[in-house]
Design an enzyme around this catalytic site. Structure first.
Site, short mmCIF file in Angstrom:
data_model
loop_
_atom_site.label_atom_id
_atom_site.label_comp_id
_atom_site.label_asym_id
_atom_site.label_seq_id
_atom_site.Cartn_x
_atom_site.Cartn_y
_atom_site.Cartn_z
N GLY A 162 10.22 17.38 4.16
CA GLY A 162 11.07 16.32 4.72
C GLY A 162 10.29 15.27 5.47
O GLY A 162 9.07 15.18 5.35
N SER A 188 3.86 12.67 6.81
CA SER A 188 4.89 12.82 7.85
C SER A 188 4.23 12.96 9.21
O SER A 188 4.82 12.63 10.24
CB SER A 188 5.76 14.04 7.57
OG SER A 188 6.25 13.99 6.24
N HIS A 217 6.37 10.99 -0.96
CA HIS A 217 7.41 11.86 -1.54
C HIS A 217 8.21 11.10 -2.59
O HIS A 217 8.52 11.64 -3.66
CB HIS A 217 8.38 12.31 -0.44
CG HIS A 217 7.77 13.10 0.67
ND1 HIS A 217 7.73 12.64 1.97
CD2 HIS A 217 7.17 14.32 0.69
CE1 HIS A 217 7.16 13.55 2.74
NE2 HIS A 217 6.80 14.58 2.00
N LYS A 221 -2.68 14.18 -2.48
CA LYS A 221 -2.92 14.15 -1.03
C LYS A 221 -3.27 15.56 -0.54
O LYS A 221 -4.14 15.73 0.31
CB LYS A 221 -1.66 13.60 -0.35
CG LYS A 221 -1.47 13.97 1.08
CD LYS A 221 -2.30 13.11 1.97
CE LYS A 221 -2.06 13.34 3.44
NZ LYS A 221 -1.36 14.51 3.85
N GLN A 250 -3.89 22.43 -2.18
CA GLN A 250 -2.58 23.04 -2.40
C GLN A 250 -2.15 22.90 -3.87
O GLN A 250 -1.70 23.86 -4.51
CB GLN A 250 -1.54 22.37 -1.50
CG GLN A 250 -0.10 22.67 -1.84
CD GLN A 250 0.86 22.02 -0.87
OE1 GLN A 250 1.03 22.49 0.25
NE2 GLN A 250 1.49 20.94 -1.27
N HIS A 287 8.66 9.93 2.91
CA HIS A 287 8.01 8.62 2.90
C HIS A 287 7.70 8.24 1.46
O HIS A 287 8.06 8.99 0.53
CB HIS A 287 6.75 8.66 3.78
CG HIS A 287 5.82 9.81 3.47
ND1 HIS A 287 5.15 9.92 2.27
CD2 HIS A 287 5.50 10.93 4.17
CE1 HIS A 287 4.43 11.02 2.26
NE2 HIS A 287 4.61 11.67 3.40
#
Ligand code: AMP
Length: 289
Positions: free
Chosen positions: A31, A186, A37, A149, A153, A34
């Site tokens: 969440g 975020s 996302h 980014k 991951q 921006h």
């Protein structure tokens, strides 16, 4: 757009979308949405007939002392942004919905999680791979989208999906940046004005590294030293790591003779910021997908 925090509801909505023959795209997020996302949501919309987004600040991927409590949760804003972006289903579960009982099961990817952020955030990637597996089992998407980014991951999740034969395609999309080059995050909200200005040194250091490779520098040590100088000269900060690693193994590379991930994590004031570029041995950008 349908909004729900309930797993059973998601299952119902997804099975009726499937019954209509829709291809399901999925963007997991924490969440505070921006443009980064939104670029993933847009890519999902281009490939798929139905776009699901999750918003879940996942407690088990935060290490004690990190920003789990402070993490921004502007849910009304996020709902509005998702609606405008054409999202079909927004899933925003509570912690109890996701973890109703003690979780005895974990998903853990070896090796790729050991370097870079794995060295500084013990248990973080296990938290990520476990929650992403749960979300994949709930949403059962055809394709799921991740940002470069968070390159480590994304590579870890790609490997997990391959190793565990999850029937999902993983797509990695480029990093979206502010005008001065700072990668959108975020966590940028934690920065005051001076820190925000200082923070563009991270991308400057990455660009400088790329330039050095273009000019023929092959020794990681020299490049890392220069990047470290740029970042330290920009103002007070704490460098977790500046590393040059193999894009497949995430192991440190001393001599650059194949594609490398140049990655860094730096604390500026209250924000721990990460960023990276991926280049070949001539310093040309490499697009990972
Ligand atoms: P987060 O909400 O930070 O967990 O991120 C959710 C997804 O958005 C992850 O796949 C991130 O890699 C991706 N993402 C975050 N920031 C950016 C960015 N600036 N550009 C592209 N993707 C991003």
């Amino acid at each position: 757009m349908q909004v729900t925090g309930k797993i059973l509801e998601v299952r119902k909505i997804i099975s009726s979308a499937r019954a209509e023959g829709k291809r399901i795209g999925f963007v997991p997020t924490m969440g505070a949405l921006h443009e980064g996302h939104l670029s993933l949501i847009k890519a999902a919309g281009a490939d798929c007939d139905f776009v699901a987004v999750s918003i879940f600040v996942n407690p088990i991927q935060f290490v004690p002392g990190e920003d789990y409590e402070q993490y921004p949760r502007p849910i009304e804003d996020d709902i509005e942004k998702s609606r405008r972006a054409g999202v079909s289903l927004l899933f925003n579960p509570s912690v109890d919905e996701m973890y109703p009982q003690e979780q005895l099961t974990r998903v853990y990817v070896k090796k790729l999680t050991e370097n870079l952020c794995g060295r500084f955030r013990e248990g973080h990637f296990e938290g990520v791979t476990t929650v992403v597996t749960k979300l994949f089992n709930i949403v059962q998407p055809d394709i799921s989208y991740f940002g470069q980014k968070d390159a480590q991951q994304a590579l870890v999740i790609k490997r997990m999906v391959a190793d565990l034969n999850m029937p999902i395609e993983i797509k990695i999309r480029p990093t979206i940046r502010e005008r001065d080059g700072l990668a959108m995050s975020s966590r940028n909200q934690y920065l005051n004005e001076a820190q925000r200005k200082q923070a563009c040194c991270l991308y400057q250091a990455l660009c400088d590294a790329r330039e050095m490779i273009r000019s023929g520098e092959k020794k990681s040590e020299h490049i890392i030293k220069r990047m470290s100088d740029i970042i330290k000269n920009a103002g007070p900060c704490e460098i977790d790591y500046i590393s040059i690693v193999d894009t497949e193994t995430i192991e440190d590379v001393e001599q650059i003779n194949k594609p490398v991930l140049i990655a860094l994590a730096v604390k500026i004031g209250p924000a721990r910021l990460i960023d990276n570029v991926i280049v070949d041995s001539n310093g040309n950008d490499v697009i990972i997908t």
